[in-house]
Design a protein around this motif. Structure first.
Motif, PDB file in Angstrom:
ATOM      1  N   TRP A   3      29.253  -2.516 -40.661  1.00  8.77           N
ATOM      2  CA  TRP A   3      28.454  -2.792 -39.473  1.00  8.77           C
ATOM      3  C   TRP A   3      27.514  -1.629 -39.181  1.00  8.77           C
ATOM      4  CZ3 TRP A   3      32.892  -4.775 -35.794  1.00  8.77           C
ATOM      5  CH2 TRP A   3      33.425  -5.948 -36.342  1.00  8.77           C
ATOM      6  N   VAL A   4      26.360  -1.960 -38.631  1.00  8.62           N
ATOM      7  CA  VAL A   4      25.333  -0.958 -38.356  1.00  8.62           C
ATOM      8  C   VAL A   4      24.986  -0.991 -36.877  1.00  8.62           C
ATOM      9  CG1 VAL A   4      22.954  -0.258 -38.840  1.00  8.62           C
ATOM     10  CG2 VAL A   4      24.391  -1.128 -40.682  1.00  8.62           C
ATOM     11  N   ASN A   5      24.843   0.185 -36.303  1.00  5.55           N
ATOM     12  CA  ASN A   5      24.499   0.338 -34.896  1.00  5.55           C
ATOM     13  C   ASN A   5      22.987   0.513 -34.783  1.00  5.55           C
ATOM     14  OD1 ASN A   5      24.230   0.968 -32.235  1.00  5.55           O
ATOM     15  ND2 ASN A   5      25.525   2.791 -32.276  1.00  5.55           N
ATOM     16  N   PHE A   6      22.291  -0.535 -34.352  1.00  3.59           N
ATOM     17  CA  PHE A   6      20.832  -0.479 -34.279  1.00  3.59           C
ATOM     18  C   PHE A   6      20.326   0.414 -33.148  1.00  3.59           C
ATOM     19  CE2 PHE A   6      18.668  -4.151 -36.722  1.00  3.59           C
ATOM     20  CZ  PHE A   6      19.433  -3.856 -37.842  1.00  3.59           C
ATOM     21  N   THR A   7      21.199   0.815 -32.223  1.00  2.08           N
ATOM     22  CA  THR A   7      20.750   1.721 -31.166  1.00  2.08           C
ATOM     23  C   THR A   7      20.575   3.145 -31.686  1.00  2.08           C
ATOM     24  OG1 THR A   7      22.992   2.296 -30.411  1.00  2.08           O
ATOM     25  CG2 THR A   7      21.980   0.330 -29.461  1.00  2.08           C
ATOM     26  N   GLN A   8      21.149   3.436 -32.862  1.00  2.00           N
ATOM     27  CA  GLN A   8      21.007   4.742 -33.494  1.00  2.00           C
ATOM     28  C   GLN A   8      20.136   4.574 -34.738  1.00  2.00           C
ATOM     29  OE1 GLN A   8      22.282   7.464 -32.093  1.00  2.00           O
ATOM     30  NE2 GLN A   8      23.344   6.331 -30.470  1.00  2.00           N
ATOM     31  N   LYS A   9      18.901   5.037 -34.680  1.00  2.00           N
ATOM     32  CA  LYS A   9      17.943   4.789 -35.761  1.00  2.00           C
ATOM     33  C   LYS A   9      18.405   5.368 -37.089  1.00  2.00           C
ATOM     34  CE  LYS A   9      13.853   4.556 -32.770  1.00  2.00           C
ATOM     35  NZ  LYS A   9      12.516   5.123 -32.460  1.00  2.00           N
ATOM     36  N   GLU A  10      19.153   6.482 -37.047  1.00  2.00           N
ATOM     37  CA  GLU A  10      19.547   7.128 -38.304  1.00  2.00           C
ATOM     38  C   GLU A  10      20.551   6.290 -39.094  1.00  2.00           C
ATOM     39  OE1 GLU A  10      21.860   9.165 -34.910  1.00  2.00           O
ATOM     40  OE2 GLU A  10      19.864   8.344 -35.306  1.00  2.00           O
ATOM     41  N   SER A  11      21.165   5.296 -38.451  1.00  2.00           N
ATOM     42  CA  SER A  11      22.147   4.474 -39.167  1.00  2.00           C
ATOM     43  C   SER A  11      21.511   3.288 -39.877  1.00  2.00           C
ATOM     44  CB  SER A  11      23.212   3.962 -38.172  1.00  2.00           C
ATOM     45  OG  SER A  11      22.630   3.097 -37.210  1.00  2.00           O
ATOM     46  N   ILE A  12      20.212   3.060 -39.670  1.00  2.00           N
ATOM     47  CA  ILE A  12      19.526   1.921 -40.271  1.00  2.00           C
ATOM     48  C   ILE A  12      18.978   2.325 -41.636  1.00  2.00           C
ATOM     49  CG2 ILE A  12      17.679   0.231 -39.998  1.00  2.00           C
ATOM     50  CD1 ILE A  12      17.840   0.662 -36.995  1.00  2.00           C
ATOM     51  N   GLY A  13      19.385   1.607 -42.680  1.00  2.00           N
ATOM     52  CA  GLY A  13      18.942   1.913 -44.025  1.00  2.00           C
ATOM     53  C   GLY A  13      17.522   1.417 -44.283  1.00  2.00           C
ATOM     54  N   ILE A  14      16.776   2.161 -45.059  1.00  2.00           N
ATOM     55  CA  ILE A  14      15.401   1.783 -45.393  1.00  2.00           C
ATOM     56  C   ILE A  14      15.429   0.741 -46.506  1.00  2.00           C
ATOM     57  CG2 ILE A  14      13.179   2.611 -46.253  1.00  2.00           C
ATOM     58  CD1 ILE A  14      13.831   5.333 -45.065  1.00  2.00           C
ATOM     59  N   GLY A  15      14.711  -0.351 -46.298  1.00  2.00           N
ATOM     60  CA  GLY A  15      14.643  -1.399 -47.313  1.00  2.00           C
ATOM     61  C   GLY A  15      15.860  -2.293 -47.368  1.00  2.00           C
ATOM     62  N   VAL A  16      16.784  -2.158 -46.414  1.00  2.00           N
ATOM     63  CA  VAL A  16      17.999  -2.978 -46.386  1.00  2.00           C
ATOM     64  C   VAL A  16      17.770  -4.177 -45.467  1.00  2.00           C
ATOM     65  CG1 VAL A  16      20.465  -3.048 -45.877  1.00  2.00           C
ATOM     66  CG2 VAL A  16      19.431  -0.956 -46.792  1.00  2.00           C
ATOM     67  N   GLN A  17      18.151  -5.353 -45.925  1.00  4.37           N
ATOM     68  CA  GLN A  17      18.018  -6.554 -45.106  1.00  4.37           C
ATOM     69  C   GLN A  17      19.327  -6.781 -44.367  1.00  4.37           C
ATOM     70  OE1 GLN A  17      16.983 -10.084 -47.261  1.00  4.37           O
ATOM     71  NE2 GLN A  17      16.701 -11.326 -45.419  1.00  4.37           N
ATOM     72  N   TYR A  18      19.237  -6.833 -43.041  1.00  2.00           N
ATOM     73  CA  TYR A  18      20.429  -6.981 -42.221  1.00  2.00           C
ATOM     74  C   TYR A  18      20.477  -8.376 -41.597  1.00  2.00           C
ATOM     75  CZ  TYR A  18      20.875  -1.885 -42.457  1.00  2.00           C
ATOM     76  OH  TYR A  18      21.005  -0.601 -42.899  1.00  2.00           O
ATOM     77  N   GLN A  19      21.673  -8.812 -41.285  1.00  3.26           N
ATOM     78  CA  GLN A  19      21.854 -10.041 -40.530  1.00  3.26           C
ATOM     79  C   GLN A  19      22.857  -9.794 -39.406  1.00  3.26           C
ATOM     80  OE1 GLN A  19      23.128 -12.402 -44.005  1.00  3.26           O
ATOM     81  NE2 GLN A  19      25.010 -12.847 -42.884  1.00  3.26           N
ATOM     82  N   GLN A  20      22.730 -10.580 -38.356  1.00  2.00           N
ATOM     83  CA  GLN A  20      23.511 -10.343 -37.147  1.00  2.00           C
ATOM     84  C   GLN A  20      24.913 -10.930 -37.282  1.00  2.00           C
ATOM     85  OE1 GLN A  20      22.228 -12.378 -33.680  1.00  2.00           O
ATOM     86  NE2 GLN A  20      23.216 -10.976 -32.263  1.00  2.00           N
ATOM     87  N   LEU A  21      25.867 -10.193 -36.748  1.00  8.83           N
ATOM     88  CA  LEU A  21      27.241 -10.685 -36.662  1.00  8.83           C
ATOM     89  C   LEU A  21      27.345 -11.507 -35.379  1.00  8.83           C
ATOM     90  CD1 LEU A  21      30.229 -10.623 -37.616  1.00  8.83           C
ATOM     91  CD2 LEU A  21      30.504  -8.580 -36.198  1.00  8.83           C
ATOM     92  N   ARG A  22      27.392 -12.833 -35.499  1.00  9.51           N
ATOM     93  CA  ARG A  22      27.396 -13.672 -34.310  1.00  9.51           C
ATOM     94  C   ARG A  22      28.321 -14.874 -34.435  1.00  9.51           C
ATOM     95  NH1 ARG A  22      21.135 -15.864 -34.752  1.00  9.51           N
ATOM     96  NH2 ARG A  22      21.302 -16.888 -36.765  1.00  9.51           N
ATOM     97  N   SER A  23      29.252 -14.821 -35.366  1.00 11.39           N
ATOM     98  CA  SER A  23      30.152 -15.949 -35.563  1.00 11.39           C
ATOM     99  C   SER A  23      31.507 -15.753 -34.897  1.00 11.39           C
ATOM    100  CB  SER A  23      30.367 -16.201 -37.064  1.00 11.39           C
ATOM    101  OG  SER A  23      30.942 -15.055 -37.686  1.00 11.39           O
ATOM    102  N   ALA A  24      31.707 -14.612 -34.210  1.00  9.90           N
ATOM    103  CA  ALA A  24      33.016 -14.344 -33.628  1.00  9.90           C
ATOM    104  C   ALA A  24      32.877 -13.277 -32.548  1.00  9.90           C
ATOM    105  CB  ALA A  24      33.996 -13.886 -34.708  1.00  9.90           C
ATOM    106  N   PHE A  25      34.015 -12.891 -31.978  1.00 12.05           N
ATOM    107  CA  PHE A  25      34.088 -11.808 -31.006  1.00 12.05           C
ATOM    108  C   PHE A  25      34.730 -10.602 -31.684  1.00 12.05           C
ATOM    109  CE2 PHE A  25      34.327 -15.824 -28.742  1.00 12.05           C
ATOM    110  CZ  PHE A  25      33.395 -15.657 -27.739  1.00 12.05           C
ATOM    111  N   ILE A  26      34.542  -9.414 -31.091  1.00 11.69           N
ATOM    112  CA  ILE A  26      35.205  -8.225 -31.601  1.00 11.69           C
ATOM    113  C   ILE A  26      36.004  -7.593 -30.471  1.00 11.69           C
ATOM    114  CG2 ILE A  26      33.436  -7.782 -33.340  1.00 11.69           C
ATOM    115  CD1 ILE A  26      32.470  -5.482 -31.509  1.00 11.69           C
ATOM    116  N   ASP A  27      37.106  -6.934 -30.838  1.00 11.10           N
ATOM    117  CA  ASP A  27      37.899  -6.225 -29.843  1.00 11.10           C
ATOM    118  C   ASP A  27      37.548  -4.741 -29.880  1.00 11.10           C
ATOM    119  OD1 ASP A  27      39.208  -5.148 -32.047  1.00 11.10           O
ATOM    120  OD2 ASP A  27      40.972  -6.435 -31.844  1.00 11.10           O
TER     121      ASP A  27
END
Length: 289
Positions: free
Chosen positions: A15-39
């Motif tokens: 999982w990637v935290n988009f609020t922290q720019k340094e965690s976003i990889g360059i050239g990586v295609q991301y998709q949202q986790l939206r099929s469930a809940f997390i604890d």
């Protein structure tokens, strides 16, 4: 949360935290986790559901009614859900007292909810829990608002907006929405108006799970934190606008537990079933022994 396309969505290490720019990889295609809940530990959770098939009974014959087969989707037993009851500060003392009295009356009670309550469904225990507390200022230059429910926020012209400014949220603090670090999904909703017997015009809502990031020119004041804790936008009485301020995960480049401070729930002890003292029950008990 997002994860690289092609990676397993259940593993929080991806999982990637988009609020922290340094965690976003360059050239990586991301998709949202939206099929469930997390604890709070970063584990995916889904409400356990099942389906049962029933048939209506013909009262005249006592047999199955013709063409009356139907099914229920139900929540399996042993699960815990949390809800919030809040009273606006502008409410009268009588209203606040009534709500408090109603809540106290429900504590420790066992009631039935939903459909088919007279057969096998809906028995629940109600217990009182302490709500989570928002941290007003772990990062003095950043405000992260995590939408726990859909939010209906309007701008100065009374039009719903998906990119609310600080003024739209009623904040006195000078803040600017950082669109490069925010992630917003929208929901289109058309409510039924009982008085007019028709649907109102469509409204665009900020969907639950959305994250709004603001750059602060000054630390968030205690008054603004308190205001945000009560929710954002309008129609909060309908459950809209629940938010968490500056959750723990928003302060980390690497997503590690705890993701946020969870609500502590002490499971109620199982109550023994009360056997009714009817002639039929007595006869059945005698046959069993």
């Amino acid at each position: 949360f997002h994860y690289p396309k092609g990676e397993p969505s259940h593993d929080s290490q991806h999982w990637v935290n988009f609020t922290q720019k340094e965690s976003i990889g360059i050239g990586v295609q991301y998709q949202q986790l939206r099929s469930a809940f997390i604890d709070s530990q970063g584990t995916i959770q889904r409400p356990r559901k099942n389906i049962t098939v029933k048939t209506a009974i013909d009262s005249a014959t006592g047999t199955a009614a013709e063409s009356q087969l139907f099914q229920y989707e139900f929540l399996e037993p042993g699960q815990t859900f949390a809800a919030v009851i809040s009273v606006d500060e502008t409410a009268s003392e009588a209203t606040a007292a009534f709500v408090k009295q109603a809540v106290n009356a429900l504590k420790g009670q066992q009631i039935r909810l939903g459909k088919s309550r007279n057969s096998e469904f809906g028995r629940v225990d109600i217990i009182d829990v302490q709500p989570y507390k928002n941290d007003p200022n772990p990062a003095r230059d950043t405000l992260v608002i995590w939408c726990l429910s859909d939010a209906e926020v309007v701008d100065a012209n009374g039009v719903t907006t998906l990119a609310p400014s600080a003024n739209d949220l009623g904040l006195a603090t000078d803040a600017k929405l950082d669109k490069t670090r925010s992630f917003v999904r929208e929901l289109t909703l058309s409510r039924f108006n009982q008085a007019r017997q028709g649907f109102d015009s469509e409204q665009r809502l900020i969907s639950k799970g959305s994250v709004l990031v603001y750059q602060l020119n000054s630390p968030l004041s205690e008054a603004d934190c308190h205001k945000l804790s009560d929710g954002i936008g309008r129609n909060r009485a309908a459950g809209f606008g629940r938010v968490m301020i500056n959750p723990a995960w928003a302060q980390k480049a690497d997503l590690t537990s705890p993701f946020f401070t969870p609500i502590t729930v002490n499971q109620a002890a199982e109550k023994p079933l009360q056997t009714p003292a009817t002639p039929l029950i007595k006869w059945l008990s005698a046959q069993a022994t």
